[in-house]
Structure formats: C-alpha cells, structure tokens
Enzyme design. Structure first.
Site, mmCIF file in Angstrom:
data_model
loop_
_atom_site.group_PDB
_atom_site.id
_atom_site.type_symbol
_atom_site.label_atom_id
_atom_site.label_comp_id
_atom_site.label_asym_id
_atom_site.label_seq_id
_atom_site.Cartn_x
_atom_site.Cartn_y
_atom_site.Cartn_z
ATOM 1 N N HIS A 127 -9.489 -3.859 -1.708
ATOM 2 C CA HIS A 127 -9.069 -4.263 -0.363
ATOM 3 C C HIS A 127 -8.953 -3.096 0.603
ATOM 4 O O HIS A 127 -8.411 -3.261 1.696
ATOM 5 C CB HIS A 127 -7.705 -4.961 -0.395
ATOM 6 C CG HIS A 127 -7.709 -6.256 -1.138
ATOM 7 N ND1 HIS A 127 -7.834 -7.468 -0.503
ATOM 8 C CD2 HIS A 127 -7.610 -6.519 -2.451
ATOM 9 C CE1 HIS A 127 -7.790 -8.433 -1.419
ATOM 10 N NE2 HIS A 127 -7.660 -7.881 -2.609
ATOM 11 N N THR B 34 -7.694 -10.943 8.256
ATOM 12 C CA THR B 34 -7.711 -12.401 8.082
ATOM 13 C C THR B 34 -7.058 -13.089 9.271
ATOM 14 O O THR B 34 -7.380 -14.240 9.564
ATOM 15 C CB THR B 34 -6.998 -12.820 6.778
ATOM 16 O OG1 THR B 34 -5.798 -12.056 6.648
ATOM 17 C CG2 THR B 34 -7.883 -12.594 5.577
ATOM 18 N N LYS C 82 -5.037 0.770 12.645
ATOM 19 C CA LYS C 82 -5.083 -0.515 13.359
ATOM 20 C C LYS C 82 -4.941 -0.321 14.876
ATOM 21 O O LYS C 82 -5.157 -1.232 15.656
ATOM 22 C CB LYS C 82 -3.998 -1.455 12.831
ATOM 23 C CG LYS C 82 -4.232 -1.898 11.381
ATOM 24 C CD LYS C 82 -3.118 -2.808 10.887
ATOM 25 C CE LYS C 82 -3.171 -3.111 9.404
ATOM 26 N NZ LYS C 82 -4.189 -4.129 9.040
ATOM 27 N N LYS D 259 -7.777 -16.633 11.731
ATOM 28 C CA LYS D 259 -6.771 -17.632 12.134
ATOM 29 C C LYS D 259 -6.770 -17.817 13.650
ATOM 30 O O LYS D 259 -6.691 -18.945 14.161
ATOM 31 C CB LYS D 259 -5.375 -17.211 11.649
ATOM 32 C CG LYS D 259 -5.256 -17.172 10.133
ATOM 33 C CD LYS D 259 -4.057 -16.361 9.629
ATOM 34 C CE LYS D 259 -4.230 -16.045 8.146
ATOM 35 N NZ LYS D 259 -3.321 -14.992 7.657
ATOM 36 N N LYS E 86 0.196 -7.569 13.391
ATOM 37 C CA LYS E 86 -0.210 -7.093 12.071
ATOM 38 C C LYS E 86 0.685 -5.924 11.715
ATOM 39 O O LYS E 86 1.453 -5.454 12.559
ATOM 40 C CB LYS E 86 -1.678 -6.667 12.053
ATOM 41 C CG LYS E 86 -2.072 -5.753 13.224
ATOM 42 C CD LYS E 86 -3.568 -5.437 13.230
ATOM 43 C CE LYS E 86 -4.400 -6.525 13.860
ATOM 44 N NZ LYS E 86 -5.181 -7.307 12.925
HETATM 45 C C1 26Q Z 1 0.228 0.513 -3.526
HETATM 46 C C2 26Q Z 1 0.902 1.365 -4.379
HETATM 47 C C3 26Q Z 1 2.262 1.487 -4.317
HETATM 48 C C4 26Q Z 1 2.956 0.736 -3.397
HETATM 49 C C5 26Q Z 1 2.284 -0.129 -2.547
HETATM 50 C C6 26Q Z 1 0.914 -0.241 -2.605
HETATM 51 C C7 26Q Z 1 0.203 -1.174 -1.707
HETATM 52 C C8 26Q Z 1 0.802 -2.367 -1.320
HETATM 53 C C9 26Q Z 1 0.143 -3.255 -0.479
HETATM 54 C C10 26Q Z 1 -1.072 -0.917 -1.274
HETATM 55 C C11 26Q Z 1 -1.731 -1.822 -0.443
HETATM 56 C C12 26Q Z 1 -1.138 -2.993 -0.044
HETATM 57 C C13 26Q Z 1 -1.765 -3.977 0.840
HETATM 58 C C14 26Q Z 1 -2.984 -3.892 1.312
HETATM 59 C C15 26Q Z 1 -3.544 -4.907 2.209
HETATM 60 O O1 26Q Z 1 -2.857 -5.824 2.648
HETATM 61 N N1 26Q Z 1 -4.825 -4.805 2.535
HETATM 62 C C16 26Q Z 1 -5.460 -5.780 3.398
HETATM 63 O O2 26Q Z 1 -6.015 -6.801 2.596
HETATM 64 C C17 26Q Z 1 -6.511 -7.866 3.377
HETATM 65 C C18 26Q Z 1 -6.979 -8.956 2.445
HETATM 66 O O3 26Q Z 1 -8.161 -8.577 1.828
HETATM 67 C C19 26Q Z 1 -7.613 -7.392 4.307
HETATM 68 O O4 26Q Z 1 -7.980 -8.463 5.148
HETATM 69 C C20 26Q Z 1 -7.144 -6.215 5.153
HETATM 70 O O5 26Q Z 1 -8.234 -5.691 5.890
HETATM 71 C C21 26Q Z 1 -6.546 -5.145 4.246
HETATM 72 O O6 26Q Z 1 -6.000 -4.093 5.021
#
Ligand code: 26Q
Length: 803
Positions: free
Chosen positions: A348, A642, A540, A646, A534
């Site tokens: 992602h 996403t 962003k 929407k 967002k």
């Molecule tokens: C990782 C390690 C330790 C702590 C937290 C994390 C962590 C937590 C959440 C790393 C990443 C996330 C979230 C990422 C995320 O939401 N990415 C988004 O995913 C969407 C669904 O595919 C995409 O539409 C977005 O473009 C993307 O930014």
C-alpha cells in the site's frame, strides 16, 4: 421469523422489558440501541450458523484477510440496510416515537484503523459478503481505537478513544475458540531420529488470545461472514513468569491500543508482539477448523487463502511454516509449497521510509522460533538464487540484511501474488520500488485497483441522491451499480440536472447546519464546498491547499470586488501524534481560518473550516455535501486513495494530480470532467534523477510564490511564529521535499478554471452527472471479484442453495 413492521413493534417492546425491565418511555437511547442491536444480531445469527455449515460441509475454499487495522465505522443502519430492514425498522421505530438517527448517534464509530488501509479492509469485508464469497477478516480488538482529535487553540490534542465503555452489541465473545500464543523466551532444537528437529521452548510467555466475532452481512443475500478480532488475556497460571509488574503490563496491554502512526513506528516491541499475536492466533484457529474438517495439511492450499494486508501481518509466512513443520510434521519443502500457495500480499505504499523493517535482536527476543524460521527461509532463498542471479540482486532482495528483518521481502518471497492498489502504483512497484523482486518473480506481480462499498458510500450516506437516481433510472442501480451508466442518457435533461443540484444543496444545507451548531460559524450553502479530508501528511500536501487559500485571501484584500464564486474550504484529518510537520499544518490552517472567517473584507467570499476528529461517520456526512474533492498528493506518492472514489460517486468534481487512482478516474470521466494539474510521476522522477529541483530559486524569482509563502512568516497568519517558520523552512531552506512550490502555479490555474466552470451551473451539473455515472467502475464488489478469481481462487456460494 421474518420481521415486519407489525411484529417488530411487539418484539421491540417485549425485548426491552426482557433485557432492561423498561418500557419505551423510560428507556434511554443507549438502552434502545442495545435492544435494537440484539434483535438484529439474533435475526441474522441463524444465517451465521447456516453460512458456516455450508462452508464446512462443502469443503469450500475460504479466504482470510489478515489486517492489523479495520475501520468499519457505525454498523446499525448498515446492517439494517444489508438485511433489507432499514425502511421497515425506521418507520416502526418512528411509530413508537423513536428516531433511528438518535440511536445511530449514540452508537460508537468503530475506529480500529488509521485511515485508507483500514477502511479498505472494511469495504472488502462488505463486498466479500455482498458477493456471497467465503471470506473473513482477522485482526485485533483494540480496547482503544484511534485517538480522538480535539482542536485547542488551533493545535491538535489527542484523547483516548474508550469505545468499549458502552457494550458493543455487534460482537460475540467466543471463549471456546480461544488460542494460546507464545512470546519471548528461548528456543533450542533437538534432533529427532527421522532427521527432523523438535523445538524446545524455555521461559516463553503464554498468552491467551480470545476471539470476538462480528457478523459481516451480505447485501440482500443469505451470507454472513466473520470479522474475527483477537483480544489478549493472561492465564492466571502464567502470572508467575513475569519478571516485573511492568513486564506483565506490557503483555496485558498488548491489544490495548492501535498505533496511531500511519507510516512508520518500527522498533516498538509491543507493535511487533501485536503483529505476531493476531497472526498466530488467526492461523491456529483456521488450521484447527480445517483439521476438525479432516483436511490433510498437505492440501491446505486448496482449502484456504490468507491475504497479507500490507507488511504488518507478514510473519504469517513464518508462522504457517512453524505450524506445518513443528506441529503438523510436514517436511520443509512440502510446508513451503503449501505456504507460498496460501499466502498473497498487497503493498500500500511507495515511500521507502515507510517500508517495515525490524532489528534482528528484537525479532529474536519477541518471537525466537519465528526468527529461526525466517533465517532458514532467508538462507534457502540465497542458496536457491545463487548462481542464477547477480549477487547485488540477491543482497537487495534477501530478507535479512544490515541486522534487520525486512518484512516486505518476507511477504514477497513467501507469497504467490504481490499486488499494488492502482495501475500507476503497481507499475511503480514493478519498475522502481520492488524492481529487483520483479526481476526474480515477474509472474507474482499484478494490479488490483482499490474500490469502495457503494452501499455505505451512496445508499446509506446520500439518500437524497439515491432518490434522484431512482426517479431518473429506476432503482436497479441499488443491486447493480453499473446501471449508474444509464444516467448519461440524461446529460441534456434539465429536470435530472436540476434534481441532482437540489440533492447536493440539501446535503450542503445539512452540513452547514451541523457546522453552525458545532462551531458557530455560518457558511453559505450556495458557496462552493471544497473539501480536503484525509490524514495529514507531507506528501498529501494540505500545505499546497493552504497556500492557494492565502493567495485568494491576498487577492481579495487587494481587490474586494474580485470576481470569484464564494468558496468554503473544508479540512478534516488527524496527524500522527509524533509527526510535528503534520501538526504544524493543522495549526497554520486553523489560524488562517480564524483570520479569514473574521475578516469582513473577505469572509463573504471565502471561509475556511476545520472539522475536528475526522472519522468514518463524519466522512459520511461531509462527502455527500462536497462540490470539489481535493486529491493533490505529489504524483507517485499516493498509492491509490479511496476517498477520491467516494467523492466521485457523490457527484463531486476532482481537483487532482495524476497520482494513484486519480489517473483511472480521469480515464473514466475524460479530461473535461476533472481538473488535472501538476507534475506527472515521470517528471517527478526526472527531478530525482537529475537532482535539479531548486525551490529557493522558485521562491526568489516568482513574486506570486514569494508573496504567498511569506504569509507564513510575516505575521499575515497570526499566532504561527514557530509553526509558520518551520513550514517556511521546509519550503525554502530544505528544498521542498514534496514539490509544493513547483506545482503551485499549475494548481492556481486549475482552481481558476474550476471557479469559471462553476459559474456555468448547467455545465457543472453535467460534469457532476458524468462522474456519478462512471463511479460504478470503482465498486469494491468488482475489486473483490478480481481478488477472488485471480489471487484467492475462491468461489461464490449461497448458503441457502441457489448460487
Ligand atoms: C507500520 C508500522 C508500525 C506502525 C504503523 C504502521 C503503519 C500503519 C498504517 C503503516 C501504514 C499504515 C497505513 C497505510 C495506509 O493507509 N495506506 C493507504 O492505503 C490505502 C488503501 O490501499 C491507499 O488508498 C492509500 O493511497 C495509502 O496511503
């Protein structure tokens, strides 16, 4: 028993007495909600049992979506809609003097995720059930969801989300399905006569994982799948093992809080333990089910698919190997064959710094046996590749390097499928970010563009638009979203165009009213509602939006007669608590808002609103009221997005860079029905390649840019001496990592075009109509169908017989 309006009233009165010894007139909203919730769950629980029987009885292959985050939002109206009961129950309650909206208001927004990734997981749950696919969720039941955000003096303040304070009616605790998970201690291997090794554990801590199951209800079908979330408990018999109270606490608190950083929080022991905990519990429970069903472990890949949602559950690869080898006595080779066929992985994120890695010492400490297995996977990988591929390629792709375990490498090597979440993103994975892996395993790579649950994001959140659609094209779109395309036949139909405009205005008035009640700020519903919602992140580029607002402010101050349609800029979103740059953006936006909203020279044409504590529920009332959707990330950085989908579905026009799924939105609606600006991904990479970007030069040579950037530091925006100064430095002194200044003029020009187009209301409504008509392309139902066919190899099955 079928629920009808007549029998529902009787049932409700009877159940309220049974559960709470109350009559309607005496009951509070929470009691009414819980009673209603229990009626609904017992209504569909028969289908839960049926669904499971059919899956087990027919040896149906099932998919499990492993995700450390789920973001379902509220479930009351959603569940009623899925069951076809929303209208019946709403009017039955109304007859008893109960407003369903009041009950929905007291329901907690289930926020066990940070943003896009967690919400995607929940949309996928809905679409799996809607498509009658045997597919379930596996995750963590955090006692505290994502922090609640308050804005105090313009600053973000974080408050714990104690969402379980009220009972959660939708979940069922399944004591009988608890699993043990081992953490810490030492492991050594004892050779067995047959040449295998048996692991012996010393001083490991045994944690009890207790599952809480929530029904994921299909839309107008008989399917009810399961979202299984695990909660930790410490068995009393284990308490003596803990060296200190603090150590015990750490494990007791394992499932307490969701990490609120949506990009990187590595090096936190508890996070690593969380990742292993839900992966291990989930896999054990899946395998127990298959064993009860007499499935030989060699054939496991014909029965289950496990999906790794980003790298957070990547240890699933090693954990399944552990179970198959240590517990089920499979040979390494057989276990590896099964494991790689079971596992698939979605990436992602593009950003290098967000790729998850852990220090090996920490992995050894938390999950010693898993570390041994990862080492062995790594060793065999290197062995297999040596001689076939150049050394640098092997060094770049092996799992363990520089004293760290690279989770993406583990996920890719251990899976048969690797996908990105939009076409552009998947291409970048192949060509840049994961290029070395692509060289080794081209056949694993594929694209699955994200999608959204149209029931939540249209049926539920935008009833006004729903009605217009029913009138124009009939209600077939409610079962087949692609029928929205029929709207195009009405592109010249003034009645339909006006109805669409009227529905939008209704939603805008609702939102304006709500904002007035919350913040006391009056906004004009006839103004353009320009929305940027967002997580706050450098890439962003909320700052780009703010700079454009400051340009309008300066222009209006200079010339109050300036021709422009009145505009309300709305922001909402949280910043990771430790992400200072993101927090400074929030502060500056809030101070600019205060300045602008209180200045009579400009505030008839310009308003800025920051809506605090953004969540799924707020999105459901903001998005239907939006005219403009801000999707302005630096090209190549937003994997998909996403909310862009929407907004489109709700008739907003997109202001966009050619990033993530924006590119596919543009392809659907055509250049005339979207506002595109900014560098392309190619141009961004050329700058990286040539190292020629110089933001200071832009600042010095472009008077317009300088004038606007200076508002951060010259006192124009008040009370931001520190924050404005820091943002200024990132733009001018630190060479503007996200090319804000480079894209500024192009953004301003696109905004100008938008303002002019809005002046032609008929044209605007036509553009809006085209966006709605094409939004079916982004239904998660289609995305899930592709995952089911191409990756998981699962088939739809109706629990009540007919397919
Ligand atoms: C990782 C390690 C330790 C702590 C937290 C994390 C962590 C937590 C959440 C790393 C990443 C996330 C979230 C990422 C995320 O939401 N990415 C988004 O995913 C969407 C669904 O595919 C995409 O539409 C977005 O473009 C993307 O930014």
């Amino acid at each position: 028993m079928k629920i009808t309006k007549e029998n529902f009233e009787e049932l409700f009165i009877q159940k309220l007495r049974e559960y709470y010894a109350l009559d309607i007139s005496e009951a509070g909203d929470a009691e009414l909600l819980n009673t209603l919730g229990r009626i609904i769950t017992s209504y569909y629980n028969a289908n839960v049992v049926e669904t499971n029987k059919v899956y087990a009885g027919h040896h149906v292959k099932q998919a499990y979506y492993f995700s450390i985050e789920f973001l379902p939002g509220k479930m009351l109206k959603n569940n009623l809609l899925k069951l076809g009961l929303l209208d019946t129950v709403t009017s039955a309650l109304a007859e008893m003097g109960i407003d369903i909206e009041k009950l929905a208001n007291v329901e907690k927004d289930m926020a066990l995720g940070n943003g896009g990734l967690g919400r995607l997981a929940s949309c996928f749950m809905e679409s799996l059930a809607a498509g009658s696919f045997p597919g379930h969720g596996n995750g963590i039941r955090y006692s505290y969801g994502l922090f609640k955000q308050r804005i105090v003096d313009g600053y973000q303040v974080e408050i714990p989300d104690d969402w379980l304070k009220n009972p959660n009616v939708w979940e069922v605790r399944k004591e009988s399905r608890a699993e043990n998970v081992r953490l810490g201690g030492n492991v050594y291997l004892v050779p067995l006569p047959n040449g295998n090794f048996k692991p012996v554990y010393e001083n490991a801590q045994i944690l009890r994982a207790v599952p809480y199951d929530t029904g994921m209800i299909g839309y107008h079908n008989n399917t009810v799948n399961n979202m299984r979330l695990w909660s930790v408990e410490i068995p009393a018999s284990e308490e003596w093992r803990y060296d200190s109270l603090q150590e015990k606490r750490q494990f007791e608190d394992l499932t307490s809080v969701l990490y609120p950083d949506d990009s990187n929080e590595y090096g936190r022991l508890v996070r690593l333990a969380q990742e292993y905990f839900f992966v291990s519990a989930g896999l054990q429970s899946i395998i127990n089910f298959q064993k009860k069903n007499h499935i030989p472990m060699e054939a496991l890949h014909h029965q289950i698919a496990v999906h790794i949602n980003d790298t957070h559950p990547a240890m699933a690869v090693a954990e399944l190997m552990r179970i198959l080898i240590d517990d089920e006595d499979l040979s390494w080779d057989t276990a590896w064959h099964v494991t790689t066929k079971v596992m698939s992985y979605t990436n992602h994120t593009i950003m290098q710094e967000a790729l998850e890695t852990w220090p090996i010492g920490m992995v050894q400490q938390v999950v010693p046996r898993i570390y041994q297995i990862i080492e062995e996977i790594d060793r065999r990988f290197v062995e297999e590749m040596t001689g076939k591929h150049p050394n640098y390629l092997i060094e770049n792709t092996r799992i363990i390097a520089n004293e760290r375990v690279r989770m993406a490498n583990l996920a890719i090597i251990g899976s048969h499928s690797v996908n990105g979440v939009a076409k552009l993103h998947s291409e970048l994975l192949k060509n840049v970010v994961l290029h070395d892996f692509y060289t080794l395993y081209p056949e694993k790579f594929n694209n699955k563009t994200n999608g959204i649950d149209v029931r939540r994001w249209l049926h539920l959140s935008n009833p006004a638009l729903g009605k217009v659609l029913d009138q124009a094209i009939g209600n077939g779109w409610r079962d087949d979203i692609h029928q929205l395309r029929q709207l195009e036949d009405f592109i010249e139909d003034d009645q339909v165009l006006n109805d669409l405009a009227a529905a939008k205005l209704t939603n805008k008035k609702h939102l304006a009213q709500w904002i007035f009640e919350k913040q006391g700020i009056e906004i004009n519903p006839e103004a353009i509602f320009d929305v940027h919602i967002k997580r706050f992140h450098g890439y962003k580029r909320q700052l780009l939006n703010l700079l454009h607002i400051m340009k309008l402010y300066l222009d209006l101050k200079e010339n109050p007669e300036l021709e422009m349609h009145p505009r309300v800029f709305m922001f909402a979103g949280k910043a990771a608590p430790s992400y200072q740059f993101a927090k400074m953006n929030i502060k500056c936006i809030n101070e600019a808002a205060r300045l602008i909203n209180n200045d009579p020279d400009v505030n008839q044409k310009l308003k800025v609103i920051f809506i605090e504590d953004y969540n799924v529920t707020k999105a459901q009332s903001i998005i239907p009221a939006a005219d403009v959707s801000e999707q302005i990330s630096l090209a190549s950085k937003e994997a998909s997005g996403t909310s862009n989908m929407k907004f489109m579905l709700n008739g907003a026009l997109t202001m966009a860079t050619l990033d993530g799924a924006n590119v596919e939105i543009r392809d659907e609606v055509g250049d005339d029905n979207i506002f595109i600006f900014g560098l392309t991904e190619k141009e961004v990479y050329e700058y990286y390649h040539n190292g020629t970007y110089n933001s200071r030069e832009l600042y010095q040579n472009n008077q317009m840019i300088r004038r606007v950037v200076d508002t951060l530091i010259d006192g124009t925006i008040p009370n931001v001496r520190i924050e404005g100064g820091e943002l200024y430095k990132t733009l001018v002194d630190y060479n503007d990592e996200y090319f804000v200044l480079r894209d500024f003029e192009s953004y301003v020009a696109a905004q100008k075009r938008l303002d002019l187009d809005y002046g032609d209301q008929r044209l605007w409504q036509q553009m809006s109509l085209i966006n709605i008509a094409h939004a079916g392309h982004f239904s998660a139902d289609d995305t899930i169908k592709q995952y089911a066919d191409d990756i998981w190899h699962i088939q739809a099955i109706d629990p009540k017989g007919s397919r």
